[in-house]
Design a protein around this motif. Structure first.
Motif, PDB file in Angstrom:
ATOM      1  N   LYS A  51       0.830  -1.206   0.000  1.00 34.78           N
ATOM      2  CA  LYS A  51       0.000   0.000   0.000  1.00 34.78           C
ATOM      3  C   LYS A  51       0.863   1.253   0.000  1.00 34.78           C
ATOM      4  O   LYS A  51       1.828   1.359   0.757  1.00 34.78           O
ATOM      5  CB  LYS A  51      -0.917   0.009   1.220  1.00 34.78           C
ATOM      6  N   CYS A  52       0.494   2.215  -0.839  1.00 34.09           N
ATOM      7  CA  CYS A  52       1.179   3.503  -0.864  1.00 34.09           C
ATOM      8  C   CYS A  52       0.970   4.206   0.477  1.00 34.09           C
ATOM      9  O   CYS A  52      -0.123   4.183   1.045  1.00 34.09           O
ATOM     10  CB  CYS A  52       0.639   4.367  -2.003  1.00 34.09           C
ATOM     11  N   GLU A  56      -1.465   8.051   4.682  1.00 34.32           N
ATOM     12  CA  GLU A  56      -1.048   8.217   6.069  1.00 34.32           C
ATOM     13  C   GLU A  56      -0.546   9.621   6.345  1.00 34.32           C
ATOM     14  O   GLU A  56      -0.239   9.962   7.490  1.00 34.32           O
ATOM     15  CB  GLU A  56       0.046   7.207   6.414  1.00 34.32           C
ATOM     16  N   GLY A  57      -0.451  10.456   5.317  1.00 37.67           N
ATOM     17  CA  GLY A  57       0.026  11.824   5.496  1.00 37.67           C
ATOM     18  C   GLY A  57       1.537  11.881   5.562  1.00 37.67           C
ATOM     19  O   GLY A  57       2.243  11.070   4.956  1.00 37.67           O
ATOM     20  N   TYR A  58       2.036  12.853   6.335  1.00 40.73           N
ATOM     21  CA  TYR A  58       3.480  13.013   6.488  1.00 40.73           C
ATOM     22  C   TYR A  58       3.960  12.035   7.558  1.00 40.73           C
ATOM     23  O   TYR A  58       3.852  12.302   8.755  1.00 40.73           O
ATOM     24  CB  TYR A  58       3.822  14.457   6.839  1.00 40.73           C
ATOM     25  N   ARG A 101      12.350  11.802   7.602  1.00 39.09           N
ATOM     26  CA  ARG A 101      11.260  12.093   8.543  1.00 39.09           C
ATOM     27  C   ARG A 101      10.223  13.028   7.915  1.00 39.09           C
ATOM     28  O   ARG A 101      10.533  13.821   7.012  1.00 39.09           O
ATOM     29  CB  ARG A 101      11.793  12.722   9.826  1.00 39.09           C
ATOM     30  N   ASN A 102       8.989  12.928   8.408  1.00 40.07           N
ATOM     31  CA  ASN A 102       7.902  13.835   8.029  1.00 40.07           C
ATOM     32  C   ASN A 102       7.786  14.003   6.513  1.00 40.07           C
ATOM     33  O   ASN A 102       7.783  15.123   6.000  1.00 40.07           O
ATOM     34  CB  ASN A 102       8.096  15.208   8.691  1.00 40.07           C
ATOM     35  N   PHE A 103       7.691  12.883   5.822  1.00 39.19           N
ATOM     36  CA  PHE A 103       7.649  12.921   4.359  1.00 39.19           C
ATOM     37  C   PHE A 103       6.395  12.209   3.858  1.00 39.19           C
ATOM     38  O   PHE A 103       5.967  11.205   4.421  1.00 39.19           O
ATOM     39  CB  PHE A 103       8.902  12.244   3.783  1.00 39.19           C
ATOM     40  N   PHE A 120      -2.284   4.741  -5.511  1.00 38.91           N
ATOM     41  CA  PHE A 120      -3.109   5.824  -4.978  1.00 38.91           C
ATOM     42  C   PHE A 120      -2.979   7.040  -5.896  1.00 38.91           C
ATOM     43  O   PHE A 120      -2.201   7.959  -5.632  1.00 38.91           O
ATOM     44  CB  PHE A 120      -2.671   6.191  -3.548  1.00 38.91           C
ATOM     45  N   PRO A 121      -3.716   7.051  -6.982  1.00 44.12           N
ATOM     46  CA  PRO A 121      -3.583   8.130  -7.974  1.00 44.12           C
ATOM     47  C   PRO A 121      -4.182   9.457  -7.509  1.00 44.12           C
ATOM     48  O   PRO A 121      -3.866  10.501  -8.083  1.00 44.12           O
ATOM     49  CB  PRO A 121      -4.333   7.585  -9.192  1.00 44.12           C
ATOM     50  N   GLU A 122      -5.045   9.442  -6.485  1.00 45.43           N
ATOM     51  CA  GLU A 122      -5.716  10.683  -6.050  1.00 45.43           C
ATOM     52  C   GLU A 122      -4.814  11.510  -5.147  1.00 45.43           C
ATOM     53  O   GLU A 122      -5.106  11.753  -3.974  1.00 45.43           O
ATOM     54  CB  GLU A 122      -7.021  10.360  -5.314  1.00 45.43           C
TER      55      GLU A 122
END
Length: 435
Positions: A51-52, A56-58, A101-103, A120-122
């Motif tokens: 899973k991309c 999950e955000g940063y 980190r934070n990426f 996850f193209p969106e």
């Protein structure tokens, strides 16, 4: 990037150099395989290969890669997660960035002109919080060279700065990376200039280093030693010089004194107004509104600040817990964008431990899993069969060891074929009786 399994590799290289055939025993192979598996678990830190990570955000810390095929150095830098390297960039020229980190994963966003993320193209066009450096183009250190460097034959380890997360050659840090004392993290010269408050802590916490001699100084006998636990001293060839052993003892003594101070550090009685800690420029004890009655650790360490040099600094595993977290210092960290320094979960060691622990939980012994679903009679029979197999395989491999032969794939296949043949003969020879 630091090489693992160097002992086995070195022995093999020496054998080849001596005209011998490089031979590894079965034990060597198993040990190398286990070491590589542990290293992979540590680097990946439990990253999902399916899973991309974009939803999950940063992510606090994750394994990242850059694609030289999709975003060469003439394009804007971009980072992609582990799963996207498998699903979207298979067969591409990838740079392994270790961890950042934070990426947030960039795969398929506006930085990629001809690629859409399959997982996850969106995605939004850009990830504003992501930070990039020359690593995303496969260049590292102050010398901005690739790793491994085909034009550099000098053996040297690569060390990652905990602040900027760039990788540096040990010889380009201005000081020899310490070997006599264990260090966990490194802060490069540039980041020490950007975060000068760290020099106040370096005097008490950082691991002592040996400053490199410049070519102009090579005629002198003295070797300058930056002892970050005490005042700078000089190691001389004469009998009056400080030895490395004395340096270690002084460092250990200062560490113990500092720990005792931390334990007995009582409420501040200063009536003065709280001073700003920006850039470590503070001269009086402060009592903060965020933690009333708590003295600023930065001010305390400022009193013992040693000599600042244009070198990297090296830190032990527990150094972050000793940084001040008063209100003014926290604001300073935020202004310098280094709040992560007071979060011990941010360390690469914590990340690697998480990956190893997750993998340990996932590893299941097939024998124990099978036993749990059987009754007692079946369990005893299975254990008996397993012990017989283990004994026969051990005896079979011992023959190769005694004769100094290498075990090949066909040898293992032959063993199991003979094992099955003996089993079939035993079954065919059995007589069955009805009562």
């Amino acid at each position: 990037m630091e090489a693992r399994g160097q002992g086995e590799k070195r022995r093999a290289e020496e054998a080849v150099a001596g005209g011998e055939e490089a031979v590894l025993s079965l034990v060597d192979v198993l040990e190398q395989d286990e070491a590589l598996e542990d290293e992979a678990c540590a680097v990946l830190g439990g990253s999902d290969a399916e899973k991309c990570s974009y939803p999950e955000g940063y992510v606090k810390r994750q394994a990242l890669y850059a694609c030289n095929t999709c975003t060469p150095n003439k394009e804007g830098p971009a980072g992609i997660c582990l799963a996207c390297t498998y699903k979207c960039h298979e067969g591409h020229d990838l740079f392994e960035l270790y961890t950042k980190r934070n990426f947030r994963c960039d795969c398929g966003n506006g930085k990629f002109k001809h690629l859409e993320c399959k997982l996850f193209p969106e995605k939004e066009n850009f990830n504003a919080v992501n930070k990039y450096n020359a690593n995303f183009f496969g260049l590292y250190c102050t010398c901005k060279r690739p790793y491994p460097d085909p034009e550099d034959e000098t053996p040297d380890e690569m060390i990652q700065c905990v602040v900027c997360e760039d990788w540096f050659h040990g010889r380009h840090l201005g000081a020899v990376p310490p070997e006599h004392l264990e260090y966990q993290e490194m802060v490069c010269q540039v980041c020490m200039k950007r975060c000068p408050f760290l020099w106040a802590y370096a005097a008490q916490l950082a691991v002592p280093t040996v400053t490199k001699i410049t070519p102009a100084e090579s005629d002198h006998e003295d070797i300058k030693v930056e002892d970050t636990a005490v005042e700078s001293i000089t190691v001389q060839n004469g009998s009056n010089g400080k030895t490395e052993e004395n340096t270690i003892q002084q460092y250990t003594k200062h560490q113990q004194v500092q720990e005792e101070k931390d334990k007995h550090n009582g409420p501040s009685t200063s009536a003065e107004t709280a001073q700003k800690c920006t850039n470590g420029d503070i001269s009086n004890a402060v009592v903060t509104e965020a933690n009333p009655g708590t003295a600023c650790k930065l001010q305390e360490n400022k009193r013992h600040e040693g000599h600042r040099t244009d070198t990297a600094t090296f830190w032990p595993s527990n150094w972050r817990s000793k940084l001040c977290n008063c209100g003014d210092c926290m604001k300073m960290y935020a202004d310098l964008e280094v709040v992560f320094l007071v979060d011990e979960r941010d360390t690469v060691q914590a990340y690697e431990n998480k990956g190893k622990n997750d993998e340990d939980r996932e590893r299941k012994d097939p024998l124990m899993a099978a036993l749990s679903s059987m009754n007692r009679v079946q369990q005893v029979e299975l254990i008996s069969e397993y012990n017989d197999l283990k004994t026969e395989l051990k005896d079979y491999l011992k023959r190769f060891a005694d004769e100094g032969k290498v075990v090949k794939t066909e040898d293992i296949q032959q063993f199991f074929e003979e094992l099955q043949s003996r089993k079939r003969r035993r079954v065919a020879g059995m007589q069955y009786y009805c009562s």
